[in-house]
Design a protein around this motif. Structure first.
Motif, PDB file in Angstrom:
ATOM      1  N   PHE A   1      35.315  65.545  57.518  1.00 25.59           N
ATOM      2  CA  PHE A   1      34.023  64.834  57.437  1.00 25.59           C
ATOM      3  C   PHE A   1      34.131  63.587  58.518  1.00 25.59           C
TER       4      PHE A   1
ATOM      5  N   TRP B   1      39.853  68.672  46.270  1.00 25.57           N
ATOM      6  CA  TRP B   1      38.751  67.701  46.134  1.00 25.57           C
ATOM      7  C   TRP B   1      37.575  68.109  45.176  1.00 25.57           C
TER       8      TRP B   1
ATOM      9  N   TRP C   1      33.785  66.479  43.408  1.00 24.38           N
ATOM     10  CA  TRP C   1      32.493  65.373  43.612  1.00 24.38           C
ATOM     11  C   TRP C   1      32.026  65.511  42.143  1.00 24.38           C
TER      12      TRP C   1
ATOM     13  N   VAL D   1      33.201  61.116  45.364  1.00 25.26           N
ATOM     14  CA  VAL D   1      34.353  62.118  45.724  1.00 25.26           C
ATOM     15  C   VAL D   1      35.692  61.764  45.523  1.00 25.26           C
TER      16      VAL D   1
ATOM     17  N   VAL E   1      28.557  69.962  50.257  1.00 20.44           N
ATOM     18  CA  VAL E   1      28.562  68.781  49.010  1.00 20.44           C
ATOM     19  C   VAL E   1      27.441  67.562  49.319  1.00 20.44           C
ATOM     20  N   MET E   2      27.364  67.626  50.670  1.00 18.04           N
ATOM     21  CA  MET E   2      26.306  66.580  51.036  1.00 18.04           C
ATOM     22  C   MET E   2      24.968  67.080  50.796  1.00 18.04           C
TER      23      MET E   2
ATOM     24  N   CYS F   1      32.102  70.133  53.227  1.00 17.25           N
ATOM     25  CA  CYS F   1      31.574  68.913  53.105  1.00 17.25           C
ATOM     26  C   CYS F   1      30.177  68.783  53.304  1.00 17.25           C
TER      27      CYS F   1
ATOM     28  N   GLU G   1      31.374  58.406  50.761  1.00 18.31           N
ATOM     29  CA  GLU G   1      32.096  59.161  49.729  1.00 18.31           C
ATOM     30  C   GLU G   1      32.746  60.320  50.568  1.00 18.31           C
ATOM     31  N   LEU G   2      32.173  61.108  51.106  1.00 11.42           N
ATOM     32  CA  LEU G   2      32.581  62.254  52.113  1.00 11.42           C
ATOM     33  C   LEU G   2      33.428  61.590  53.257  1.00 11.42           C
TER      34      LEU G   2
END
Length: 153
Positions: free
Chosen positions: A102, A10, A12, A36, A77-78, A74, A95-96
């Motif tokens: 998530f 994955w 982003w 993402v 990334v958030m 996740c 997106e997540l």
């Protein structure tokens, strides 16, 4: 020809850039320019359409190489997408939600989806304080107290 990593990893991507007066570029707030994607091929296809037609953006992989990011992956990334790159909260969450861990966390929370999208109780803009080493040390202290162990610097 661009070579892509087609592993199920994955990724982003966020933002874009604008020129500075000295000829360098700076990353701009991402807003809705945040994606993402699973695999580099999908990432760069979406980047060109939704983030930056010139592919000038911040990007990174997340999660393990087997393509199964954890909720912790996740959440990082958030935080990174929202706080470091200024991505729209709703865009980041949506997106997540493509990532199974998530999406499962949202369902497991057993709260209405309205609590997972921007639903402010005040309309004052949220502050995004600059980096402060004191805040880092405070976070380290709380984590060490919570876990009963020292974490690396």
């Amino acid at each position: 020809m661009t070579r892509f990593d087609d592993r199920p990893k994955w990724y982003w991507a966020a933002g874009g850039t604008k020129p500075r007066s000295n000829g360098e570029t700076e990353t701009t707030d991402a807003g809705d320019r945040f994606v993402v994607a699973c695999g580099q091929r999908e990432l760069w296809e979406r980047v060109r359409v939704e983030v930056s037609s010139t592919e000038q953006c911040a990007w990174n992989s997340f999660g393990s190489a087997d393509g199964r990011p954890t909720l912790a992956d996740c959440l990082f990334v958030m935080v990174e997408g929202r706080e470091m790159y200024g991505a729209n909260f709703n865009r980041v969450v949506t997106e997540l939600a493509q990532v199974p861990a998530f999406a499962k966390a949202i369902v497991a929370s057993k709260v209405d989806l309205c609590n997972w999208v921007s639903n402010p109780t005040t309309y004052t803009a949220l502050t995004r304080p600059k980096y402060d080493p004191k805040a880092e040390e405070q976070l380290r202290s709380v984590i060490e107290a919570t876990l009963g162990q020292t974490i690396e610097q």
